[in-house]
Design an enzyme around this catalytic site. Sequence first.
Site, PDB file in Angstrom:
ATOM      1  N   HIS A 104       9.192  14.897 -24.234  1.00 57.88           N
ATOM      2  CA  HIS A 104      10.555  15.365 -23.985  1.00 57.88           C
ATOM      3  C   HIS A 104      11.309  15.424 -25.316  1.00 57.88           C
ATOM      4  CE1 HIS A 104      10.273  15.211 -19.632  1.00 57.88           C
ATOM      5  NE2 HIS A 104       9.749  14.009 -19.705  1.00 57.88           N
ATOM      6  N   HIS A 114       3.372  19.194 -21.089  1.00 58.73           N
ATOM      7  CA  HIS A 114       2.526  18.253 -20.353  1.00 58.73           C
ATOM      8  C   HIS A 114       1.069  18.624 -20.588  1.00 58.73           C
ATOM      9  CE1 HIS A 114       0.042  17.848 -16.599  1.00 58.73           C
ATOM     10  NE2 HIS A 114       0.336  16.581 -16.816  1.00 58.73           N
ATOM     11  N   ARG A 118      -9.056  14.764 -17.495  1.00 55.33           N
ATOM     12  CA  ARG A 118      -9.500  13.572 -16.781  1.00 55.33           C
ATOM     13  C   ARG A 118     -10.918  13.735 -16.230  1.00 55.33           C
ATOM     14  NH1 ARG A 118      -5.725  16.477 -14.050  1.00 55.33           N
ATOM     15  NH2 ARG A 118      -6.358  17.345 -12.037  1.00 55.33           N
ATOM     16  N   HIS A 187      10.480  23.165  -2.613  1.00 51.99           N
ATOM     17  CA  HIS A 187      11.798  22.937  -2.023  1.00 51.99           C
ATOM     18  C   HIS A 187      12.911  23.639  -2.798  1.00 51.99           C
ATOM     19  CE1 HIS A 187      11.270  19.855  -5.093  1.00 51.99           C
ATOM     20  NE2 HIS A 187      12.581  19.681  -5.125  1.00 51.99           N
ATOM     21  N   GLY A 270      -3.111   1.145  -8.107  1.00 51.20           N
ATOM     22  CA  GLY A 270      -2.719  -0.073  -8.797  1.00 51.20           C
ATOM     23  C   GLY A 270      -2.608   0.097 -10.290  1.00 51.20           C
ATOM     24  N   GLY A 271      -2.334   1.308 -10.745  1.00 51.10           N
ATOM     25  CA  GLY A 271      -2.159   1.547 -12.178  1.00 51.10           C
ATOM     26  C   GLY A 271      -0.893   0.881 -12.699  1.00 51.10           C
ATOM     27  N   ARG A 272      -0.736   0.930 -13.993  1.00 56.75           N
ATOM     28  CA  ARG A 272       0.403   0.268 -14.632  1.00 56.75           C
ATOM     29  C   ARG A 272       1.653   1.138 -14.479  1.00 56.75           C
ATOM     30  NH1 ARG A 272       2.368  -0.176 -20.170  1.00 56.75           N
ATOM     31  NH2 ARG A 272       3.208  -2.259 -20.545  1.00 56.75           N
TER      32      ARG A 272
END
Length: 311
Positions: A104, A114, A118, A187, A270-272
């Site tokens: 940003h 962005h 992965r 939306h 359960g990621g940070r």
Amino acid sequence: MNAHATAVQATDIEAVRSFLTGLQTRIVTALEGCDGGAFHTDAWHRPEGGGGITRVMEEGKVFERGGVLFSHVQGDKLPASASAHRQQIAGRPFQAMGVSLVIHPRNPYVPTVHLNVRFFVALATDAPGQSEPIWWFGGGMDLTPYYPFEEDARHFHQVCKAGLAGFGPDTHTRYKKWCDDYFFLKHRNEARGVGGIFFDDLSEPGFERSFALMQSVGNSFIEAYVPIVERRKNLPWGDRERDFQTYRRGRYVEFNLVFDRGTLFGLQSGGRTESILCSMPPVVRWRYDWHPEPGSPEAKLYEFLKPRDWA
């Protein structure tokens, strides 16, 4: 492309990890060169397995906030977001790793960007029908300007196209459309930005070819974004531009919290949380039923965001 069962070795997983950690380092170095400041490094560990390295810059000269994150998480059971549409992997142990970044900038004439690349593997088990791992690659990058510059959009898309040139004549066309469709706020009935490329569930070409495509996308990022930053970072701006930038940043927040698969997967697995949500802009404004003045530079953005063949 649908993920399918095929052999993937521990050495393959380590090769992906090595590429991703190196990519994170190269991108951080390039962005520090643009800003003149340094990223803060925060290594973390996940109790359920794995961890990551979060690299964050806040209050830089050029980047108001930037996060370049590497994560490699492991678990005994997949979260619902990963297995909802893939029942064949439900309940399996897994490994997921990637590099994700959101930048940003402070200057409203410099676009937000962005990137995500992965790799995911659901490991083999002794259960019936689970004797082979199921894996896939995914990722992409997209550009979110606040003020329209055709030169910037064309450059970004041309680099994206070049990065996919060796992977089939229609690959860029498909991945560009996928990006346009994915980064769309239903939306609001408007695009988040000018798009780029996006892909998921990539495994059909085999591991070596799929990995090569993911690497090419990641390696294209610096060339796609840094020249735009250098071209715009010193343009003068004032309160009007800042107000519009913070208003449009609200669309970014809405997408990340409502639609983004990576955010949902990270939170469910359960990621940070601090690392997952460091993609959020530091200053955002919402206004009730606001519309730009007709014919203004702000109004022109909305026409600019409509998908087109930029490359």
